[in-house]
Design an enzyme around this catalytic site. Sequence first.
Site, short mmCIF file in Angstrom:
data_model
loop_
_atom_site.label_atom_id
_atom_site.label_comp_id
_atom_site.label_asym_id
_atom_site.label_seq_id
_atom_site.Cartn_x
_atom_site.Cartn_y
_atom_site.Cartn_z
N ASP A 122 2.29 5.99 2.87
CA ASP A 122 0.89 6.41 2.93
C ASP A 122 0.74 7.93 3.02
O ASP A 122 1.40 8.59 3.82
CB ASP A 122 0.22 5.78 4.16
CG ASP A 122 -0.04 4.30 3.95
OD1 ASP A 122 0.45 3.73 2.95
OD2 ASP A 122 -0.73 3.70 4.80
N GLY B 268 6.78 1.67 -3.18
CA GLY B 268 7.83 2.04 -4.14
C GLY B 268 9.10 1.23 -4.04
O GLY B 268 10.10 1.54 -4.70
N ASP C 74 -1.47 -5.44 -1.52
CA ASP C 74 -0.61 -4.70 -0.60
C ASP C 74 0.38 -5.64 0.09
O ASP C 74 -0.02 -6.61 0.75
CB ASP C 74 -1.55 -4.05 0.45
CG ASP C 74 -0.92 -2.89 1.16
OD1 ASP C 74 0.30 -2.69 1.01
OD2 ASP C 74 -1.65 -2.18 1.87
C1 GLA Z 1 -1.35 0.18 3.75
C2 GLA Z 1 -1.71 0.92 2.46
C3 GLA Z 1 -2.89 1.82 2.70
C4 GLA Z 1 -4.08 0.97 3.18
C5 GLA Z 1 -3.69 0.19 4.42
C6 GLA Z 1 -4.77 -0.81 4.81
O1 GLA Z 1 -0.91 1.04 4.74
O2 GLA Z 1 -0.60 1.67 2.00
O3 GLA Z 1 -3.25 2.52 1.52
O4 GLA Z 1 -4.46 0.11 2.14
O5 GLA Z 1 -2.48 -0.55 4.21
O6 GLA Z 1 -4.41 -1.60 5.89
#
Ligand code: GLA
Length: 400
Positions: free
Chosen positions: A221, A200, A150
């Site tokens: 999210d 994205g 991430d």
């Molecule tokens: C981001 C991701 C989520 C999750 C959080 C965790 O927002 O998009 O899916 O993994 O981080 O901190």
Amino acid sequence: MRISASLHLAAVATMFFALHSLPSRAQDVALTPPMGWNSWNYFAEKVDDQGVRAAADAIVASGMREAGYIYVNIDDTWEGQRDSNGVLHTNSKFPDMKVLADYVHSKGLKIGIYSSPGRRTCAGYEGSLGHEEQDAQLYASWGIDYLKYDLCSFIPDVMEKQAPNDPPAQMRLMRAAYAKMAKALKATGRPIVFSLCQAGMDAVWEWAPSVGGNLWRTTADIQPNMYSIYANMSLQAGLDSYAGPGHWNDPDMLEVGNGELTLAENRSHFSMWAMLAAPLLAGNDLPHMKPEIRDILINRDVIAIDQDKLGKQGSRAYVDGEVEVWTRHLAGGALALAVLNTGDTRYSTHPFHLRLSRLGLHGPLKAKELWNGKEMELSEGMPLEMTIHDVLLLRIAEPR
Ligand code: GLA
């Protein structure tokens, strides 16, 4: 003659080496969209060792494992501190990751974990920046089978620092960070699904497979409400050509069973993720889910659409006001058809009329309704009464 034969040999050899130097990870894993569970959508920072074991137990007891749910994925907040050798340790919620991984494996399941190319993860825990190889080796030593990576603090930590006011250079740094971790994972020799998470940015679907990604988030999210679910779904329209065996668009993890979603909404969400060849990562509280939620998650006919071997993502065929019609080509020439009512209930006074001709189809056509298992016959202009946010999901074995 001899010259052309040796030229031919050279061409074959070049092709062989070119193929074998490609990021081959994508060929090894995720030949169909990954299925399993992820801790974030319901538990977020409350995830711990006991919760992960309970989720694994519930996957087995509920019949989800037999239905194809295999990955048990720990999202953010498992990370502790690095020691003087740079080795990352778990925090107190996860006393021993290797023992936990062994437990999950003993159930016939696989285990996933989460990190960031930045110094910090999105929830502010330790990231992998400067420790990519070390972390990949650590994951492999634990028996990890899946990594969600991430972007998070990589933006301020590296992109904005090293390339201020230079977005193209920032994007190159981002791609390099993903390629770096893919290489580190590959070097472990362990097959590990690589999931890119950066909402994205920079049309990730165009380059993710070339940096070793097996799936990539295409959206912000997800939330457990239909605005968010429809928004993430809509953003997949037009991306179907980028998905295929080993590499998938990811409109985010499932919210089935979360929040205040009605049964119709849960069915619609699950149906559309299947139409989109999306990863099916349940995000609910598995040990406490209601039977009707389990029944949605383990509907074999719907899962078969998602997991269809052809790996062709569905596309939006046409929109008529609030009703959307999506199709997905399946192996063996079959067709999946989803009619989705994103708006108000359509009563007999104003039912929705299905236009087969707009799909290049001709009635009468036999179809199976996948939420009740009944056979039905489709005809041009047939009226469909649909309640708010419900879906009609059909499999047409012989479309014509
Ligand atoms: C981001 C991701 C989520 C999750 C959080 C965790 O927002 O998009 O899916 O993994 O981080 O901190």
